[in-house]
Motif scaffolding. Structure first.
Motif, PDB file in Angstrom:
ATOM      1  N   GLU A 101      24.311  37.789  44.462  1.00  9.29           N
ATOM      2  CA  GLU A 101      25.745  38.039  44.406  1.00  9.29           C
ATOM      3  C   GLU A 101      26.350  37.683  45.754  1.00  9.29           C
ATOM      4  OE1 GLU A 101      26.393  42.092  43.311  1.00  9.29           O
ATOM      5  OE2 GLU A 101      25.882  41.768  41.215  1.00  9.29           O
ATOM      6  N   MET A 102      27.626  37.411  45.736  1.00  7.09           N
ATOM      7  CA  MET A 102      28.366  37.143  46.967  1.00  7.09           C
ATOM      8  C   MET A 102      29.419  38.232  47.162  1.00  7.09           C
ATOM      9  SD  MET A 102      27.573  34.135  48.448  1.00  7.09           S
ATOM     10  CE  MET A 102      26.598  32.668  48.026  1.00  7.09           C
ATOM     11  N   LEU A 103      29.554  38.713  48.386  1.00  9.50           N
ATOM     12  CA  LEU A 103      30.698  39.539  48.732  1.00  9.50           C
ATOM     13  C   LEU A 103      31.812  38.572  49.106  1.00  9.50           C
ATOM     14  CD1 LEU A 103      32.218  42.129  49.334  1.00  9.50           C
ATOM     15  CD2 LEU A 103      31.143  42.186  51.588  1.00  9.50           C
ATOM     16  N   VAL A 104      32.870  38.564  48.311  1.00  3.83           N
ATOM     17  CA  VAL A 104      33.959  37.605  48.515  1.00  3.83           C
ATOM     18  C   VAL A 104      35.272  38.355  48.702  1.00  3.83           C
ATOM     19  CG1 VAL A 104      32.858  35.696  47.284  1.00  3.83           C
ATOM     20  CG2 VAL A 104      34.200  37.364  46.006  1.00  3.83           C
ATOM     21  N   VAL A 105      36.181  37.729  49.420  1.00  5.09           N
ATOM     22  CA  VAL A 105      37.474  38.357  49.696  1.00  5.09           C
ATOM     23  C   VAL A 105      38.597  37.375  49.412  1.00  5.09           C
ATOM     24  CG1 VAL A 105      36.524  39.912  51.422  1.00  5.09           C
ATOM     25  CG2 VAL A 105      37.428  37.688  52.134  1.00  5.09           C
ATOM     26  N   SER A 106      39.778  37.923  49.274  1.00  2.12           N
ATOM     27  CA  SER A 106      40.964  37.098  49.071  1.00  2.12           C
ATOM     28  C   SER A 106      41.300  36.346  50.356  1.00  2.12           C
ATOM     29  CB  SER A 106      42.148  37.980  48.678  1.00  2.12           C
ATOM     30  OG  SER A 106      43.336  37.240  48.663  1.00  2.12           O
TER      31      SER A 106
ATOM     32  N   THR B 255      27.769  51.571  54.433  1.00  2.00           N
ATOM     33  CA  THR B 255      28.708  51.314  55.531  1.00  2.00           C
ATOM     34  C   THR B 255      29.674  52.456  55.799  1.00  2.00           C
ATOM     35  OG1 THR B 255      30.284  50.267  54.011  1.00  2.00           O
ATOM     36  CG2 THR B 255      28.638  48.834  55.060  1.00  2.00           C
ATOM     37  N   GLY B 256      29.843  53.344  54.828  1.00  2.00           N
ATOM     38  CA  GLY B 256      30.805  54.416  54.985  1.00  2.00           C
ATOM     39  C   GLY B 256      32.240  53.991  54.743  1.00  2.00           C
ATOM     40  N   LEU B 257      32.460  52.780  54.287  1.00  7.43           N
ATOM     41  CA  LEU B 257      33.813  52.286  54.022  1.00  7.43           C
ATOM     42  C   LEU B 257      34.338  52.866  52.714  1.00  7.43           C
ATOM     43  CD1 LEU B 257      33.333  48.527  54.989  1.00  7.43           C
ATOM     44  CD2 LEU B 257      34.222  50.387  56.409  1.00  7.43           C
ATOM     45  N   GLU B 258      35.655  52.934  52.598  1.00 10.28           N
ATOM     46  CA  GLU B 258      36.282  53.466  51.397  1.00 10.28           C
ATOM     47  C   GLU B 258      37.334  52.492  50.878  1.00 10.28           C
ATOM     48  OE1 GLU B 258      37.084  57.865  51.298  1.00 10.28           O
ATOM     49  OE2 GLU B 258      36.872  57.592  53.471  1.00 10.28           O
ATOM     50  N   LEU B 259      37.048  51.901  49.728  1.00  9.64           N
ATOM     51  CA  LEU B 259      37.994  51.037  49.043  1.00  9.64           C
ATOM     52  C   LEU B 259      38.280  51.627  47.669  1.00  9.64           C
ATOM     53  CD1 LEU B 259      36.044  49.074  50.912  1.00  9.64           C
ATOM     54  CD2 LEU B 259      37.320  47.263  49.766  1.00  9.64           C
ATOM     55  N   VAL B 260      39.377  51.234  47.061  1.00  8.12           N
ATOM     56  CA  VAL B 260      39.778  51.751  45.758  1.00  8.12           C
ATOM     57  C   VAL B 260      39.329  50.789  44.666  1.00  8.12           C
ATOM     58  CG1 VAL B 260      41.712  52.466  44.304  1.00  8.12           C
ATOM     59  CG2 VAL B 260      41.761  52.917  46.777  1.00  8.12           C
TER      60      VAL B 260
ATOM     61  N   GLY C  10      34.337  39.376  34.928  1.00  5.19           N
ATOM     62  CA  GLY C  10      34.536  38.755  36.232  1.00  5.19           C
ATOM     63  C   GLY C  10      35.678  37.754  36.312  1.00  5.19           C
ATOM     64  N   PRO C  11      35.846  36.864  35.312  1.00  6.25           N
ATOM     65  CA  PRO C  11      36.898  35.829  35.408  1.00  6.25           C
ATOM     66  C   PRO C  11      38.304  36.376  35.651  1.00  6.25           C
ATOM     67  CG  PRO C  11      35.328  35.223  33.720  1.00  6.25           C
ATOM     68  CD  PRO C  11      34.948  36.601  34.170  1.00  6.25           C
ATOM     69  N   PRO C  12      38.777  37.396  34.898  1.00  3.90           N
ATOM     70  CA  PRO C  12      40.117  37.898  35.202  1.00  3.90           C
ATOM     71  C   PRO C  12      40.202  38.585  36.568  1.00  3.90           C
ATOM     72  CG  PRO C  12      39.064  39.260  33.516  1.00  3.90           C
ATOM     73  CD  PRO C  12      38.207  38.056  33.692  1.00  3.90           C
ATOM     74  N   ALA C  13      39.082  39.157  37.000  1.00  2.00           N
ATOM     75  CA  ALA C  13      39.072  39.813  38.310  1.00  2.00           C
ATOM     76  C   ALA C  13      39.230  38.796  39.429  1.00  2.00           C
ATOM     77  CB  ALA C  13      37.778  40.607  38.486  1.00  2.00           C
ATOM     78  N   VAL C  14      38.510  37.691  39.328  1.00  5.50           N
ATOM     79  CA  VAL C  14      38.576  36.694  40.403  1.00  5.50           C
ATOM     80  C   VAL C  14      39.939  36.006  40.440  1.00  5.50           C
ATOM     81  CG1 VAL C  14      37.698  34.640  39.185  1.00  5.50           C
ATOM     82  CG2 VAL C  14      37.178  34.952  41.597  1.00  5.50           C
ATOM     83  N   THR C  15      40.618  35.954  39.305  1.00  4.49           N
ATOM     84  CA  THR C  15      41.978  35.398  39.279  1.00  4.49           C
ATOM     85  C   THR C  15      42.902  36.224  40.168  1.00  4.49           C
ATOM     86  OG1 THR C  15      41.711  34.500  37.053  1.00  4.49           O
ATOM     87  CG2 THR C  15      43.962  34.878  37.811  1.00  4.49           C
ATOM     88  N   ASP C  16      42.806  37.541  40.060  1.00  2.00           N
ATOM     89  CA  ASP C  16      43.638  38.402  40.893  1.00  2.00           C
ATOM     90  C   ASP C  16      43.158  38.423  42.342  1.00  2.00           C
ATOM     91  OD1 ASP C  16      45.313  38.961  38.838  1.00  2.00           O
ATOM     92  OD2 ASP C  16      44.769  41.086  38.631  1.00  2.00           O
ATOM     93  N   LEU C  17      41.875  38.176  42.553  1.00  2.00           N
ATOM     94  CA  LEU C  17      41.366  38.077  43.922  1.00  2.00           C
ATOM     95  C   LEU C  17      41.991  36.875  44.630  1.00  2.00           C
ATOM     96  CD1 LEU C  17      39.233  39.231  45.975  1.00  2.00           C
ATOM     97  CD2 LEU C  17      37.710  37.427  45.138  1.00  2.00           C
TER      98      LEU C  17
ATOM     99  N   ALA D 185      41.675  42.895  47.104  1.00  2.00           N
ATOM    100  CA  ALA D 185      41.249  42.394  48.407  1.00  2.00           C
ATOM    101  C   ALA D 185      39.847  41.805  48.410  1.00  2.00           C
ATOM    102  CB  ALA D 185      41.333  43.520  49.438  1.00  2.00           C
ATOM    103  N   ALA D 186      38.949  42.394  47.620  1.00  2.00           N
ATOM    104  CA  ALA D 186      37.543  41.997  47.716  1.00  2.00           C
ATOM    105  C   ALA D 186      36.822  42.296  46.410  1.00  2.00           C
ATOM    106  CB  ALA D 186      36.869  42.751  48.862  1.00  2.00           C
TER     107      ALA D 186
END
Length: 330
Positions: free
Chosen positions: A133-138, A182-187, A194-201, A207-208
């Protein structure tokens, strides 16, 4: 009225004929398999990474078996809708499940009210392929690497969101694991695949996200999204310039994704053997291997026993992760 022994035997013999006929029909069905079209339930939307792998391999296996294998996308609930359909299907080999490892290794430990038992509902055929998998961001985030992304998220806890293909799916769990280390907090914002999610990304609505490498590759190459790290302990041979998440700042992070073919419990062993043989032959084909490489997937083709052993090992790993991090889902 008296019946002679001969008459009784004749009557008994006649009464057994329908039963014997049924038995021969069942046995013959297994021996003659496949005698009709086979349906692979892929419990995720079309155009995703698992769908791409399924279509490449199913096409060649259909040629080998002499019967078409059709792909039936039944998306929903992180793969659990389609999995339930196969769990309830007739065990004759004509309805099969082609899904991610999460169906076999994670769901039972993660969900309190799962409608089927993955260990009892399915018989393994083969792990067909695996990937990272890749961690990808906008691109709208304008971060240059993983450390910059982590610094931004740390400075703004719960102000940024992340997408997934559904609650409890592999993309969701990868981010849960990432946050636990990491202790990070995202919503979390779950999508129906996946396809509709990456469209909004791409547009910056989220954001990610984590995305399977076969699905992420074209978007990364076209600079529509930015890759920060690979989920496995080694870099992807298809995109070697992208560092692993472990080397980029999160030591110990290691997640792989694999695609497993199974059938409903009770399916005849001869059917499982025929399907496994077809998997192996298909994955030996140079054309299939090239197509899989083009979408970032590595062929596997292991035995049912090896499939089961890997499933059990990963189930134990994830159960431990969930308990240590108090992760449960309804």
């Amino acid at each position: 009225m008296k019946i002679s022994r001969r008459q009784f035997a004749a009557a008994a013999g006649l009464s057994l004929l329908p039963l014997l006929g049924c038995a021969r029909g069942v046995m013959g069905g297994a021996e003659d398999f496949p005698a009709q079209t086979i349906r692979w339930i892929v419990p995720f939307p079309a155009a995703g990474s698992i769908d791409g792998v399924a279509r490449v391999v199913a096409r060649k296996m259909g040629e080998i078996l002499g019967q078409q294998i059709i792909i039936d996308n039944r998306a929903g609930a992180g793969g659990r809708v389609g999995a339930k359909l196969v769990a309830d299907a007739r065990p004759d080999g004509y309805t099969q499940l082609f899904t991610l490892n999460t169906t076999y290794t994670i769901d039972k430990a993660l969900f309190k009210n799962l409608a089927y038992d993955p260990d009892r509902a399915f018989e393994p055929v083969s792990i067909i392929a695996e990937t990272s998998e890749m961690l990808v961001v906008s691109p709208t985030l304008k971060v240059k690497d993983l450390r910059a992304f982590m610094a931004l998220m740390k400075a703004h806890p719960r102000e940024y969101n992340y997408a997934s293909s559904g609650v409890g799916g592999s993309l969701h769990l990868a981010m849960l694991y990432f946050q636990s280390l990491t202790g990070l907090e995202l919503v979390h914002v779950p999508y129906k695949g996946g396809p509709p999610a990456v469209t909004d990304l791409m547009t910056g609505r989220v954001a990610a996200m984590f995305l399977n490498t076969p699905a992420a590759s074209p978007y990364i190459r076209n600079h529509q999204i930015q890759a920060l790290g690979v989920s496995t302990k080694s870099r992807s041979p298809y995109m070697p310039d992208i560092p692993t998440i472990a080397e980029a700042g999160v030591p110990g992070f290691d997640i792989s994704v694999w695609f497993g073919l199974s059938v409903p419990a009770g399916t005849p062993r001869s059917v499982i053997d025929k399907m496994h043989d077809a998997v192996v032959k298909a994955l030996e084909d140079p054309g299939v291997r090239k197509e899989l490489a083009n979408i970032g997937a590595d062929p596997v083709g292991d035995t049912p026993g090896e499939f089961a052993a890997r499933k059990d090992a990963e189930s134990a790993k994830w159960t431990k992760v969930f308990k240590e991090n108090h992760i449960t889902l309804e």
